[in-house]
Motif scaffolding. Structure first.
Motif, PDB file in Angstrom:
ATOM      1  N   ARG A   1      45.610  15.853   9.582  1.00  0.00           N
ATOM      2  CA  ARG A   1      46.668  16.768   9.129  1.00  0.00           C
ATOM      3  C   ARG A   1      47.855  16.802  10.089  1.00  0.00           C
ATOM      4  NH1 ARG A   1      46.776  20.906   4.975  1.00  0.00           N
ATOM      5  NH2 ARG A   1      48.945  21.543   4.934  1.00  0.00           N
ATOM      6  N   GLY A   2      47.557  16.874  11.389  1.00  0.00           N
ATOM      7  CA  GLY A   2      48.638  17.115  12.333  1.00  0.00           C
ATOM      8  C   GLY A   2      49.119  15.922  13.130  1.00  0.00           C
ATOM      9  N   GLY A   3      48.267  14.929  13.320  1.00  0.00           N
ATOM     10  CA  GLY A   3      48.680  13.740  14.044  1.00  0.00           C
ATOM     11  C   GLY A   3      48.637  13.857  15.558  1.00  0.00           C
ATOM     12  N   ALA A   4      48.287  15.044  16.089  1.00  0.00           N
ATOM     13  CA  ALA A   4      48.191  15.204  17.541  1.00  0.00           C
ATOM     14  C   ALA A   4      46.895  14.565  18.034  1.00  0.00           C
ATOM     15  CB  ALA A   4      48.236  16.677  17.928  1.00  0.00           C
ATOM     16  N   LYS A   5      46.845  14.319  19.326  1.00  0.00           N
ATOM     17  CA  LYS A   5      45.658  13.717  19.937  1.00  0.00           C
ATOM     18  C   LYS A   5      45.326  14.470  21.222  1.00  0.00           C
ATOM     19  CE  LYS A   5      48.397  10.188  22.335  1.00  0.00           C
ATOM     20  NZ  LYS A   5      49.691  10.783  21.980  1.00  0.00           N
ATOM     21  N   PRO A   6      44.131  14.258  21.783  1.00  0.00           N
ATOM     22  CA  PRO A   6      43.784  14.928  23.037  1.00  0.00           C
ATOM     23  C   PRO A   6      44.817  14.629  24.118  1.00  0.00           C
ATOM     24  CG  PRO A   6      41.832  13.939  22.059  1.00  0.00           C
ATOM     25  CD  PRO A   6      42.999  13.470  21.241  1.00  0.00           C
ATOM     26  N   GLY A   7      45.182  15.654  24.875  1.00  0.00           N
ATOM     27  CA  GLY A   7      46.170  15.488  25.925  1.00  0.00           C
ATOM     28  C   GLY A   7      47.576  15.847  25.506  1.00  0.00           C
ATOM     29  N   ASP A   8      47.760  16.172  24.208  1.00  0.00           N
ATOM     30  CA  ASP A   8      49.090  16.532  23.706  1.00  0.00           C
ATOM     31  C   ASP A   8      49.406  18.022  23.877  1.00  0.00           C
ATOM     32  OD1 ASP A   8      49.682  13.965  23.000  1.00  0.00           O
ATOM     33  OD2 ASP A   8      49.297  14.210  20.859  1.00  0.00           O
ATOM     34  N   LYS A   9      48.477  18.764  24.486  1.00  0.00           N
ATOM     35  CA  LYS A   9      48.671  20.203  24.730  1.00  0.00           C
ATOM     36  C   LYS A   9      48.717  20.974  23.404  1.00  0.00           C
ATOM     37  CE  LYS A   9      51.476  23.285  27.736  1.00  0.00           C
ATOM     38  NZ  LYS A   9      50.931  23.239  29.104  1.00  0.00           N
ATOM     39  N   THR A  10      47.605  20.873  22.652  1.00  0.00           N
ATOM     40  CA  THR A  10      47.465  21.593  21.389  1.00  0.00           C
ATOM     41  C   THR A  10      46.062  22.184  21.305  1.00  0.00           C
ATOM     42  OG1 THR A  10      46.539  19.768  20.077  1.00  0.00           O
ATOM     43  CG2 THR A  10      48.961  19.863  20.286  1.00  0.00           C
ATOM     44  N   MET A  11      45.766  22.829  20.169  1.00  0.00           N
ATOM     45  CA  MET A  11      44.434  23.397  19.959  1.00  0.00           C
ATOM     46  C   MET A  11      43.352  22.328  19.987  1.00  0.00           C
ATOM     47  SD  MET A  11      43.250  22.481  16.679  1.00  0.00           S
ATOM     48  CE  MET A  11      42.383  23.814  15.889  1.00  0.00           C
ATOM     49  N   ILE A  12      43.750  21.070  19.753  1.00  0.00           N
ATOM     50  CA  ILE A  12      42.792  19.963  19.772  1.00  0.00           C
ATOM     51  C   ILE A  12      42.098  19.858  21.130  1.00  0.00           C
ATOM     52  CG2 ILE A  12      42.706  17.418  19.859  1.00  0.00           C
ATOM     53  CD1 ILE A  12      44.540  17.404  17.420  1.00  0.00           C
ATOM     54  N   ASP A  13      42.799  20.180  22.200  1.00  0.00           N
ATOM     55  CA  ASP A  13      42.206  20.040  23.531  1.00  0.00           C
ATOM     56  C   ASP A  13      41.032  20.995  23.736  1.00  0.00           C
ATOM     57  OD1 ASP A  13      43.972  17.988  24.786  1.00  0.00           O
ATOM     58  OD2 ASP A  13      45.497  19.464  24.278  1.00  0.00           O
ATOM     59  N   ALA A  14      41.092  22.164  23.145  1.00  0.00           N
ATOM     60  CA  ALA A  14      39.954  23.091  23.198  1.00  0.00           C
ATOM     61  C   ALA A  14      38.876  22.676  22.209  1.00  0.00           C
ATOM     62  CB  ALA A  14      40.421  24.512  22.907  1.00  0.00           C
ATOM     63  N   LEU A  15      39.293  22.220  21.033  1.00  0.00           N
ATOM     64  CA  LEU A  15      38.348  21.838  19.988  1.00  0.00           C
ATOM     65  C   LEU A  15      37.547  20.601  20.379  1.00  0.00           C
ATOM     66  CD1 LEU A  15      37.142  22.187  17.201  1.00  0.00           C
ATOM     67  CD2 LEU A  15      39.198  21.115  16.222  1.00  0.00           C
ATOM     68  N   VAL A  16      38.213  19.613  20.959  1.00  0.00           N
ATOM     69  CA  VAL A  16      37.503  18.399  21.407  1.00  0.00           C
ATOM     70  C   VAL A  16      36.437  18.751  22.431  1.00  0.00           C
ATOM     71  CG1 VAL A  16      37.764  16.299  22.795  1.00  0.00           C
ATOM     72  CG2 VAL A  16      39.308  16.723  20.893  1.00  0.00           C
ATOM     73  N   ALA A  17      36.774  19.632  23.361  1.00  0.00           N
ATOM     74  CA  ALA A  17      35.808  20.040  24.387  1.00  0.00           C
ATOM     75  C   ALA A  17      34.588  20.699  23.748  1.00  0.00           C
ATOM     76  CB  ALA A  17      36.476  20.993  25.375  1.00  0.00           C
ATOM     77  N   ALA A  18      34.823  21.516  22.727  1.00  0.00           N
ATOM     78  CA  ALA A  18      33.720  22.185  22.034  1.00  0.00           C
ATOM     79  C   ALA A  18      32.859  21.185  21.269  1.00  0.00           C
ATOM     80  CB  ALA A  18      34.269  23.246  21.082  1.00  0.00           C
ATOM     81  N   VAL A  19      33.501  20.227  20.614  1.00  0.00           N
ATOM     82  CA  VAL A  19      32.774  19.217  19.847  1.00  0.00           C
ATOM     83  C   VAL A  19      31.918  18.355  20.771  1.00  0.00           C
ATOM     84  CG1 VAL A  19      33.025  17.122  18.442  1.00  0.00           C
ATOM     85  CG2 VAL A  19      34.421  19.141  17.943  1.00  0.00           C
ATOM     86  N   GLU A  20      32.510  17.885  21.848  1.00  0.00           N
ATOM     87  CA  GLU A  20      31.783  16.998  22.763  1.00  0.00           C
ATOM     88  C   GLU A  20      30.610  17.707  23.422  1.00  0.00           C
ATOM     89  OE1 GLU A  20      34.766  15.539  25.417  1.00  0.00           O
ATOM     90  OE2 GLU A  20      35.454  13.984  24.008  1.00  0.00           O
ATOM     91  N   THR A  21      30.775  18.985  23.734  1.00  0.00           N
ATOM     92  CA  THR A  21      29.693  19.750  24.354  1.00  0.00           C
ATOM     93  C   THR A  21      28.578  20.054  23.360  1.00  0.00           C
ATOM     94  OG1 THR A  21      31.176  20.730  25.983  1.00  0.00           O
ATOM     95  CG2 THR A  21      29.126  21.912  25.532  1.00  0.00           C
ATOM     96  N   SER A  22      28.947  20.459  22.157  1.00  0.00           N
ATOM     97  CA  SER A  22      27.944  20.862  21.161  1.00  0.00           C
ATOM     98  C   SER A  22      27.089  19.694  20.691  1.00  0.00           C
ATOM     99  CB  SER A  22      28.624  21.524  19.955  1.00  0.00           C
ATOM    100  OG  SER A  22      29.505  20.626  19.301  1.00  0.00           O
ATOM    101  N   GLU A  23      27.613  18.482  20.821  1.00  0.00           N
ATOM    102  CA  GLU A  23      26.886  17.302  20.340  1.00  0.00           C
ATOM    103  C   GLU A  23      25.553  17.108  21.050  1.00  0.00           C
ATOM    104  OE1 GLU A  23      27.668  12.503  19.669  1.00  0.00           O
ATOM    105  OE2 GLU A  23      29.100  13.689  20.831  1.00  0.00           O
TER     106      GLU A  23
END
Length: 210
Positions: free
Chosen positions: A119-141
């Motif tokens: 939807r948004g085209g942002a990636k990790p390191g772009d300073k968006t909500m993705i940076d918190a979400l990626v951390a949650a996804v990687e940890t929960s796995e």
């Protein structure tokens, strides 16, 4: 956690997100348009009204899908699209789920992340909500055990993701125009992502004010 417990948890999350408007607004005024907190308040107020009504979700996936649709319809702006997409994409990936456990939450977050990417085209390191979400996804796995035990770990990972955004230069939105002046400030969208998980953790572990 069955659908009714999940409904009650998300009603708590909604109330706490509404109460978080001032802090989200404060940080968004520093590097953004200053309207992120208002948008989140508007969306979660509508979610709260839904969940505090006689609405009875058939299952966990339909509950989360309804939350996403409500946010998308009421928030407006980029945040409405992104957070609505998170919930809707995540919910579709766990279609038919009758319980919310660690594995289900991971599947929800992972699919939600993929939806946000598209939807948004942002990636990790772009300073968006993705940076918190990626951390949650990687940890929960990699987690096993109960949702109650694991939600604090997932929420803490997201908070560390927020902290990491302080060292990033924004590449999207209004903050992009600030360049290096965005350094030292956390991303408000990442804060919202972490807050959602933090409030889920509080409810699951009964750290709720009477």
């Amino acid at each position: 956690m069955d659908a009714l417990d999940a409904k009650n948890m998300m009603a708590y999350v909604a109330d706490q997100m509404v109460a978080s408007e001032p802090v989200l607004t404060k940080f968004d005024q520093t590097i953004g348009d200053g309207d992120h907190g208002i948008g989140m308040e508007r969306g979660f107020k509508a979610v709260g009204e839904l969940l505090n009504s006689d609405y009875h979700p058939e299952d966990v996936s339909k509950l989360l899908l309804k939350i996403g649709s409500t946010m998308m319809a009421t928030m407006g702006g980029a945040s409405g699209a992104i957070f609505g997409t998170l919930f809707r994409s995540g919910a579709k990936a766990i279609k038919g789920a009758t319980v919310l456990d660690t594995a289900t939450l991971h599947a929800f977050l992972k699919a939600g992340l993929e939806g946000v990417y598209e939807r948004g085209g942002a990636k990790p390191g772009d300073k968006t909500m993705i940076d918190a979400l990626v951390a949650a996804v990687e940890t929960s796995e990699h987690l096993v055990g109960t949702l109650e035990d694991n939600l604090p770990i997932i929420a803490q990972a997201a908070l560390l993701g927020v902290e990491a955004t302080k060292d990033m230069i924004a590449t999207t939105g209004k903050a992009k125009t600030l360049g290096e002046r965005s350094l030292g400030h956390p991303d408000p969208g990442a804060m919202s992502m972490a807050f959602i998980l933090q409030f889920m953790s509080e409810f699951a572990n009964k750290q709720v004010a009477a």
